[in-house]
Design an enzyme around this catalytic site. Sequence first.
Site, PDB file in Angstrom:
ATOM      1  N   TRP A  56       8.463 -19.335  -0.620  1.00  0.00           N
ATOM      2  CA  TRP A  56       7.080 -20.255  -0.608  1.00  0.00           C
ATOM      3  C   TRP A  56       6.787 -20.449  -2.064  1.00  0.00           C
ATOM      4  O   TRP A  56       5.844 -21.077  -2.102  1.00  0.00           O
ATOM      5  CB  TRP A  56       6.077 -18.992  -0.411  1.00  0.00           C
ATOM      6  CG  TRP A  56       6.308 -17.697  -0.902  1.00  0.00           C
ATOM      7  CD1 TRP A  56       5.720 -17.273  -2.081  1.00  0.00           C
ATOM      8  CD2 TRP A  56       6.917 -16.406  -0.594  1.00  0.00           C
ATOM      9  NE1 TRP A  56       5.978 -15.779  -2.308  1.00  0.00           N
ATOM     10  CE2 TRP A  56       6.846 -15.444  -1.261  1.00  0.00           C
ATOM     11  CE3 TRP A  56       7.371 -16.399   0.916  1.00  0.00           C
ATOM     12  CZ2 TRP A  56       7.510 -14.315  -0.887  1.00  0.00           C
ATOM     13  CZ3 TRP A  56       7.957 -15.069   1.030  1.00  0.00           C
ATOM     14  CH2 TRP A  56       8.028 -13.951   0.207  1.00  0.00           C
ATOM     15  N   ARG A  57       7.771 -20.490  -2.933  1.00  0.00           N
ATOM     16  CA  ARG A  57       7.598 -21.270  -4.286  1.00  0.00           C
ATOM     17  C   ARG A  57       8.594 -22.505  -4.331  1.00  0.00           C
ATOM     18  O   ARG A  57       8.419 -22.971  -5.369  1.00  0.00           O
ATOM     19  CB  ARG A  57       8.207 -20.175  -5.247  1.00  0.00           C
ATOM     20  CG  ARG A  57       7.215 -18.957  -5.216  1.00  0.00           C
ATOM     21  CD  ARG A  57       7.487 -18.165  -6.578  1.00  0.00           C
ATOM     22  NE  ARG A  57       6.705 -16.897  -6.806  1.00  0.00           N
ATOM     23  CZ  ARG A  57       6.795 -15.789  -7.665  1.00  0.00           C
ATOM     24  NH1 ARG A  57       8.014 -15.821  -8.329  1.00  0.00           N
ATOM     25  NH2 ARG A  57       6.109 -15.087  -7.906  1.00  0.00           N
ATOM     26  N   GLU A  69       0.887 -15.288   1.484  1.00  0.00           N
ATOM     27  CA  GLU A  69       0.160 -14.216   0.702  1.00  0.00           C
ATOM     28  C   GLU A  69      -0.695 -13.359   2.084  1.00  0.00           C
ATOM     29  O   GLU A  69      -0.554 -12.129   1.554  1.00  0.00           O
ATOM     30  CB  GLU A  69      -1.261 -14.991   0.298  1.00  0.00           C
ATOM     31  CG  GLU A  69      -0.781 -15.778  -1.176  1.00  0.00           C
ATOM     32  CD  GLU A  69      -0.063 -14.455  -2.123  1.00  0.00           C
ATOM     33  OE1 GLU A  69      -0.606 -13.456  -2.448  1.00  0.00           O
ATOM     34  OE2 GLU A  69       0.561 -14.977  -3.154  1.00  0.00           O
ATOM     35  N   GLN A  74      -0.093  -5.694   2.233  1.00  0.00           N
ATOM     36  CA  GLN A  74       0.603  -4.209   2.845  1.00  0.00           C
ATOM     37  C   GLN A  74       1.983  -4.475   3.070  1.00  0.00           C
ATOM     38  O   GLN A  74       2.519  -3.458   3.734  1.00  0.00           O
ATOM     39  CB  GLN A  74      -0.181  -3.764   3.980  1.00  0.00           C
ATOM     40  CG  GLN A  74      -1.831  -3.879   3.660  1.00  0.00           C
ATOM     41  CD  GLN A  74      -2.172  -2.874   2.808  1.00  0.00           C
ATOM     42  OE1 GLN A  74      -1.643  -1.883   2.791  1.00  0.00           O
ATOM     43  NE2 GLN A  74      -3.239  -2.963   2.182  1.00  0.00           N
ATOM     44  N   LEU A 112       5.029  -6.838  11.695  1.00  0.00           N
ATOM     45  CA  LEU A 112       4.140  -6.785  10.371  1.00  0.00           C
ATOM     46  C   LEU A 112       2.865  -6.050  10.404  1.00  0.00           C
ATOM     47  O   LEU A 112       2.348  -5.631   9.192  1.00  0.00           O
ATOM     48  CB  LEU A 112       3.730  -8.217  10.067  1.00  0.00           C
ATOM     49  CG  LEU A 112       4.889  -9.186   9.401  1.00  0.00           C
ATOM     50  CD1 LEU A 112       4.369 -10.649   9.351  1.00  0.00           C
ATOM     51  CD2 LEU A 112       5.283  -8.947   7.946  1.00  0.00           C
ATOM     52  N   GLY A 113       2.393  -5.687  11.538  1.00  0.00           N
ATOM     53  CA  GLY A 113       1.348  -4.894  11.476  1.00  0.00           C
ATOM     54  C   GLY A 113      -0.138  -5.700  10.943  1.00  0.00           C
ATOM     55  O   GLY A 113      -0.107  -6.771  10.684  1.00  0.00           O
ATOM     56  N   TYR A 152      -9.056 -12.554  -3.396  1.00  0.00           N
ATOM     57  CA  TYR A 152      -7.807 -12.489  -3.975  1.00  0.00           C
ATOM     58  C   TYR A 152      -6.898 -13.722  -3.402  1.00  0.00           C
ATOM     59  O   TYR A 152      -6.327 -14.416  -4.143  1.00  0.00           O
ATOM     60  CB  TYR A 152      -6.868 -11.360  -3.451  1.00  0.00           C
ATOM     61  CG  TYR A 152      -5.406 -11.238  -3.775  1.00  0.00           C
ATOM     62  CD1 TYR A 152      -4.792 -11.025  -5.018  1.00  0.00           C
ATOM     63  CD2 TYR A 152      -4.739 -11.651  -2.723  1.00  0.00           C
ATOM     64  CE1 TYR A 152      -3.729 -11.321  -5.434  1.00  0.00           C
ATOM     65  CE2 TYR A 152      -3.222 -11.644  -3.104  1.00  0.00           C
ATOM     66  CZ  TYR A 152      -2.713 -11.593  -4.525  1.00  0.00           C
ATOM     67  OH  TYR A 152      -1.206 -11.593  -4.747  1.00  0.00           O
ATOM     68  N   ASP A 170      -5.304  -8.350  -7.808  1.00  0.00           N
ATOM     69  CA  ASP A 170      -5.137  -7.310  -6.614  1.00  0.00           C
ATOM     70  C   ASP A 170      -4.742  -5.797  -7.720  1.00  0.00           C
ATOM     71  O   ASP A 170      -5.024  -5.984  -8.817  1.00  0.00           O
ATOM     72  CB  ASP A 170      -3.860  -7.785  -5.887  1.00  0.00           C
ATOM     73  CG  ASP A 170      -2.636  -7.832  -6.482  1.00  0.00           C
ATOM     74  OD1 ASP A 170      -2.634  -7.718  -7.566  1.00  0.00           O
ATOM     75  OD2 ASP A 170      -1.612  -8.176  -5.876  1.00  0.00           O
ATOM     76  N   CYS A 224       5.508  -3.657 -14.684  1.00  0.00           N
ATOM     77  CA  CYS A 224       4.415  -2.545 -14.678  1.00  0.00           C
ATOM     78  C   CYS A 224       4.258  -2.069 -13.436  1.00  0.00           C
ATOM     79  O   CYS A 224       3.179  -2.138 -12.549  1.00  0.00           O
ATOM     80  CB  CYS A 224       3.157  -3.202 -15.025  1.00  0.00           C
ATOM     81  SG  CYS A 224       1.927  -2.214 -15.797  1.00  0.00           S
ATOM     82  N   CYS A 241       0.032  -3.324 -25.895  1.00  0.00           N
ATOM     83  CA  CYS A 241      -0.318  -2.556 -24.748  1.00  0.00           C
ATOM     84  C   CYS A 241      -0.776  -1.124 -24.900  1.00  0.00           C
ATOM     85  O   CYS A 241       0.058  -0.434 -25.600  1.00  0.00           O
ATOM     86  CB  CYS A 241       0.558  -2.593 -23.546  1.00  0.00           C
ATOM     87  SG  CYS A 241       0.222  -1.424 -22.236  1.00  0.00           S
TER      88      CYS A 241
END
Length: 391
Positions: A56-57, A69, A74, A112-113, A152, A170, A224, A241
């Site tokens: 998708w990029r 997105e 999930q 995918l639920g 989001y 998010d 992270c 940080c």
Amino acid sequence: MTKVQNKEQKKEQNKEQNIEQNIEQKTVQNRKGNTTAYLAKQILEWHKDHRRELPWRKDQDPYHVWVSEIMLQQTRIEAVIPYYERFLKELPEISDLAQCPDEKLMKLWEGLGYYSRVRNLKKAAKQIMDEYGGKFPEEPKDILGLAGIGAYTAGAVGSICFGNQTPAVDGNVLRIWMRYFAEDSCIDDARVKKEVTEKLALVYEKDTAKALTEGLMELGQTVCIPNGRAKCEDCPLQKKCRGCIEKNWDLFPVRAAKKARKVEKKIVYVLITDDQRIIVEKRGDTGLLAGMWQFPNAKLEKLDAEKQDQFFLKCGINLREIFAKIPYKHIFSHVEWDMESHYYKIDLDEEKLAKNSNYLAVSMDKLKEEYAIPSAFQPFLKNAEKLLGDE
């Protein structure tokens, strides 16, 4: 280097300097000197060398970013890629999605639920066709007005595709922010998310919005990270940080205590005819797995076996012989289904069954090819196939 090349290079350098100056002027600073300007600048620089190539990029088509997105909610990136590619192959344009039959749409989404997501995708596609002439809207308020799109997703599509100054905040972004600033605010509080979004928006510039959104996503997904040890040694923010410097990154972010999942015990009926068709039932139009096909089932505490048998008989289903019982547990985000599946050989009255639109007798092959069976019921289909194959 030619004069033209030199002129272009200086122009690009001046552009970057202007962006940095704008970010510095609008920065937010905490009591220990950390700034959003430093955060944005470091992530933008880091992103140049660490940007992953994802399907998708390949372009900035808002339809592609939007679908990705919604799928990624999930669900892990690695799991989404084949679904995304299949979805776009079948429905390459927004108009195709708007006109897609529901059964086909659910089948494309199978596995995918969270099926309400794909229903809202179709609703939003119809909105885009009816209200925007088939062109994805650019204004933040218009994007937010589409079915199933929250802050989001609107932030992600808007910043990545149109350069909108709308961060996509998010859990990944909140985790980076809380560790960087060592903030102990609870990220499950909607007010905290809103505050972080507003502060982060101050360092968004049209020319770098896409890179900053993708960089924050990338950092939260690969460095992270939420579970296990944060990879502070690989982080572009490590020098400032607070979580890294004070070695207490594992204290952030603060989360509210999770409520215990409700447990529901169920009996699932896998009803098989002599010609190896299986009875499936359509769920209601509201609630969990709304409108999906499932195997008939009942909550154990409410089950009256005699009444259940009588109901099946009214539908033309005579339970002749039980030949297997197999337990299975499926966990949703808020509820756990503790199920025992009962496999029956049945006699079928086709005329009676035809009068009940919620029940169908479908062949194994057709079930797998054309009907979307939720993940909660997929193991029973596989068990039935194995049991019949062993006969």
